[in-house]
Write a protein that holds these residues in place. Sequence first.
Motif, mmCIF file in Angstrom:
data_model
loop_
_atom_site.group_PDB
_atom_site.id
_atom_site.type_symbol
_atom_site.label_atom_id
_atom_site.label_comp_id
_atom_site.label_asym_id
_atom_site.label_seq_id
_atom_site.Cartn_x
_atom_site.Cartn_y
_atom_site.Cartn_z
ATOM 1 N N LEU A 157 0.675 -1.322 -0.027
ATOM 2 C CA LEU A 157 0.062 -0.045 -0.051
ATOM 3 C C LEU A 157 0.917 1.331 0.079
ATOM 4 C CD1 LEU A 157 -2.878 -0.945 2.639
ATOM 5 C CD2 LEU A 157 -3.007 -0.781 -0.033
ATOM 6 N N ARG A 158 1.840 1.156 0.831
ATOM 7 C CA ARG A 158 3.006 2.346 0.871
ATOM 8 C C ARG A 158 3.370 2.716 -0.606
ATOM 9 N NH1 ARG A 158 2.570 5.841 5.165
ATOM 10 N NH2 ARG A 158 2.400 4.500 6.858
ATOM 11 N N VAL A 159 3.867 1.571 -1.208
ATOM 12 C CA VAL A 159 4.638 1.830 -2.524
ATOM 13 C C VAL A 159 3.520 2.161 -3.719
ATOM 14 C CG1 VAL A 159 5.807 0.710 -4.382
ATOM 15 C CG2 VAL A 159 6.657 0.256 -1.961
ATOM 16 N N LEU A 160 2.438 1.565 -3.834
ATOM 17 C CA LEU A 160 1.399 1.526 -4.784
ATOM 18 C C LEU A 160 0.834 2.868 -4.477
ATOM 19 C CD1 LEU A 160 0.562 -2.036 -5.597
ATOM 20 C CD2 LEU A 160 2.441 -0.589 -6.925
ATOM 21 N N VAL A 161 0.064 2.893 -3.480
ATOM 22 C CA VAL A 161 -1.192 3.666 -3.285
ATOM 23 C C VAL A 161 -0.488 5.157 -2.873
ATOM 24 C CG1 VAL A 161 -3.211 4.134 -2.268
ATOM 25 C CG2 VAL A 161 -2.563 2.078 -2.739
ATOM 26 N N ILE A 162 0.413 4.967 -1.929
ATOM 27 C CA ILE A 162 0.883 6.311 -1.557
ATOM 28 C C ILE A 162 1.956 6.893 -2.094
ATOM 29 C CG2 ILE A 162 2.081 7.214 0.677
ATOM 30 C CD1 ILE A 162 0.176 5.352 2.354
ATOM 31 N N ALA A 163 3.019 6.093 -2.658
ATOM 32 C CA ALA A 163 4.028 6.664 -3.397
ATOM 33 C C ALA A 163 3.719 6.729 -4.797
ATOM 34 C CB ALA A 163 5.329 5.648 -3.304
ATOM 35 N N LEU A 164 2.993 5.884 -5.493
ATOM 36 C CA LEU A 164 2.979 6.039 -7.045
ATOM 37 C C LEU A 164 1.281 6.170 -7.287
ATOM 38 C CD1 LEU A 164 5.337 3.342 -7.741
ATOM 39 C CD2 LEU A 164 5.842 5.453 -8.281
ATOM 40 N N PRO A 165 0.611 6.913 -6.733
ATOM 41 C CA PRO A 165 -0.728 7.045 -7.293
ATOM 42 C C PRO A 165 -0.955 7.565 -8.686
ATOM 43 C CG PRO A 165 -0.091 8.943 -5.851
ATOM 44 C CD PRO A 165 0.990 7.854 -5.703
ATOM 45 N N PHE A 166 0.320 8.353 -9.108
ATOM 46 C CA PHE A 166 0.222 8.693 -10.540
ATOM 47 C C PHE A 166 0.410 7.715 -11.612
ATOM 48 C CE2 PHE A 166 1.644 11.808 -7.717
ATOM 49 C CZ PHE A 166 0.932 12.850 -7.865
ATOM 50 N N HIS A 167 0.607 6.464 -10.999
ATOM 51 C CA HIS A 167 0.931 5.515 -11.968
ATOM 52 C C HIS A 167 -0.205 4.467 -11.815
ATOM 53 C CE1 HIS A 167 4.297 6.236 -14.398
ATOM 54 N NE2 HIS A 167 4.723 6.911 -13.294
ATOM 55 N N ARG A 168 -1.433 4.788 -11.066
ATOM 56 C CA ARG A 168 -2.207 3.828 -10.567
ATOM 57 C C ARG A 168 -2.970 3.354 -11.840
ATOM 58 N NH1 ARG A 168 -6.780 8.290 -8.772
ATOM 59 N NH2 ARG A 168 -7.490 9.065 -10.905
ATOM 60 N N ASP A 169 -3.080 3.735 -13.013
ATOM 61 C CA ASP A 169 -3.710 3.115 -14.306
ATOM 62 C C ASP A 169 -2.740 2.149 -14.642
ATOM 63 O OD1 ASP A 169 -6.142 4.606 -13.871
ATOM 64 O OD2 ASP A 169 -5.313 6.101 -15.125
ATOM 65 N N ASP A 170 -1.509 2.111 -14.274
ATOM 66 C CA ASP A 170 -0.556 1.298 -14.962
ATOM 67 C C ASP A 170 -0.387 -0.130 -13.989
ATOM 68 O OD1 ASP A 170 0.441 2.775 -17.001
ATOM 69 O OD2 ASP A 170 1.601 4.197 -15.735
ATOM 70 N N TRP A 171 -0.417 0.255 -12.582
ATOM 71 C CA TRP A 171 -0.409 -0.909 -11.500
ATOM 72 C C TRP A 171 -1.665 -1.636 -11.590
ATOM 73 C CZ3 TRP A 171 -2.909 -0.094 -7.254
ATOM 74 C CH2 TRP A 171 -2.703 1.166 -6.632
ATOM 75 N N ARG A 172 -2.904 -0.837 -11.752
ATOM 76 C CA ARG A 172 -4.136 -1.467 -11.195
ATOM 77 C C ARG A 172 -4.514 -2.836 -11.814
ATOM 78 N NH1 ARG A 172 -7.623 2.381 -12.109
ATOM 79 N NH2 ARG A 172 -8.513 1.194 -13.667
ATOM 80 N N PRO A 173 -4.201 -2.840 -13.277
ATOM 81 C CA PRO A 173 -4.626 -3.934 -14.170
ATOM 82 C C PRO A 173 -3.577 -5.144 -13.620
ATOM 83 C CG PRO A 173 -4.095 -2.081 -15.712
ATOM 84 C CD PRO A 173 -3.987 -1.536 -14.208
ATOM 85 N N VAL A 174 -2.178 -4.774 -13.027
ATOM 86 C CA VAL A 174 -1.788 -5.854 -12.704
ATOM 87 C C VAL A 174 -1.850 -6.513 -11.512
ATOM 88 C CG1 VAL A 174 0.896 -6.466 -12.178
ATOM 89 C CG2 VAL A 174 0.303 -4.615 -13.685
ATOM 90 N N ILE A 175 -2.544 -5.637 -10.373
ATOM 91 C CA ILE A 175 -3.094 -6.174 -9.517
ATOM 92 C C ILE A 175 -4.483 -6.949 -9.524
ATOM 93 C CG2 ILE A 175 -3.917 -5.356 -6.967
ATOM 94 C CD1 ILE A 175 -1.081 -4.915 -7.272
#
Lengths: 499, 172
Positions: A268-286
Amino acid sequence: MPEQFIAPSIDWFALSPYLVMVAGALGLLVVGALTPRWPRGLYSLVSALTATSAGVLAVFIWNDVAEMGPGTLVGGALSHDAFAQFVTIAVCAATALVALVTDAEVRGTVLEGPEIHALLLTAATGAMVMGASNDLIVLFLGLETLSLALYVLAASERTAAGQEAGMKYFILGGLASAVFLYGIALLYGGARSTNLGEIVARFQSTVALERNDSLVLAGLALLIVGLGFKVAAAPFHVWSPDVYQGAPTHVTAFMASVGKAAAFAAMLRVLVIALPFHRDDWRPVIWVLAIASLVIGSTLAVVQTDVKRMLAFSSVSHAGFLLVGVEAAGHRAGEQISGDGLESVLVYLALYSVLVVGTFSIVAVVSRHAGGSTDISVFAGLGRRRPVLALALTILLLAQAGVPLTSGFVAKWGVIQSAVAERSYAIAIIAMVSAVIAAFLYLRIMVSAWLADPSEVEPEPVPAMTGVAIALAAAVTLVVGVYPELLLGWTDAVSNFAR
Amino acid sequence: MELIVFVLASAMVLSGAIGVVLFRNPVHAALGLVLTLFGVAVHFVSMEAHFLAAVQVIVYAGAIVVLFLFVIMLLGVDRAEDLTIEPLKLQRPVAIVLGAGVTVLVAGAVVRGADTLGRETNASAPGDSNIRALARSLYSDHVLAFELTSVLLIVAVAGTVVLTRRLKKSEG
């Protein structure tokens, strides 16, 4: 003329949970080495008390945070927010329970002594640091502290299976750590900082059109692989059945609770807090990881015959549920109104940690009596031999299945509700179907415990401290299940994080 | 000049790393590790980080690999596991293909993002500024990380005791 050096200000009270845990570990090691063997159970009590007091301190710090607002500590290395305190409390609770169970498990073996508890406490410190880290280097050090202690703990029993588990976990975990570190390096190359706050500030300041993000994206991919391994999400789960089965049962309980909670907090720290600007990149992977974990975890769990392997696959499917929450958090990461995803994951983690420790404690009691076997057949007739123990097992397994009036239902309801709120209907439906498949596995253990022919075995002795741990875990499971508002009123604050 | 040093040092690092994996004799593998660590030290020198290069040689190539060699020689080098038996026939070729694929992807990302990499060097800084800059960042921004490594050492100490304690002492 040398410029003046300004040391970062240190808020000692805000760091007190970590200091207490490390001091407890050091105290156990030093005092334990200088004194003759302590009376039975004292090592466990000391380490459980250490973890409990660290957890209580975290509650006070939470009050401070609620009054004065979130911030950062020690020059931006750690976050001082409700998120961190929540993870700390969950980790401390699970550690205290595991410490109580450890006593009976190591009594009379070479492992009896302060070292194993020192390892538990330092591992928990690493987990707490992961939950609070505001810098990728600190996050990595927390991860390594936790992982190295877990490798040793997994191999602590001198059985072939235990050694194999430790070795497997060490090699694969080392590879995952290396991948994670490479990810940090690439992310540093792209964002030019390891500090989460500075990474976010960098994205806010640069113009989106001209941005060349390939380094950040490659780093992000490697970070997801590393974290996916640590949370045992499919397809990075292959180590978990062997390690969960081979490791001593109290260590498995620790891995499944503290290890998973810390790794998800870090995610959560890395994805949601540090990289929210790439959420459309990591969300499909998750999304893909979540569905793979749900399907693989629940279907493969059903075909196992060993209870620890079953629970290992069930923990893969729990990781899938948690990823559903992460995916939901990804829809509006970085926005003012961020939805319920983050809270639902944290609530799930706290509740799952407690109930998984309870479940594995019962497995430890039963398998110890059966000479170390964890085959489902050793549970046959448990209801006749030890009705109270079988009742506790039933409560905890129903909670794992997510039956209403248990904490497991509150946890699963939370993540599915947050997924539905973000219109991720497909993932919510798959999660519910896989919950039904997984329920079959828990039913199999329950049927074996209550309905199978009573075998001619003496009732298992339940050590006092293990009994206390099981009773506490079952009590939390029921109380939160019946009065969920006790916990949920409390967790609204966790999405107010700092970076 | 810079490019030649870079290529040579990288060749050292890579060939050392491949050696660590491929040598059958653990002593040779440890020596391969020395080559890798020296190559990294050369990289540090070419980036003007002289202090780090010295530490790299003294601590890693000197102390740590010597420790490895001691352990290998004390434990004996003739104990080898047979790695030719393969439970899943396909896994090695698949692993090679996937590994090569990941390498290509990461290399592609680095090449594509090379322009965005920072160009800050402290080549113009005077004399002892390296040590000064290191100390400054170690005791300000990264002081917590620095202290956390000591927690890692506690894990190492307690872990060694747990893993090596013999049965006989348990009665004492």
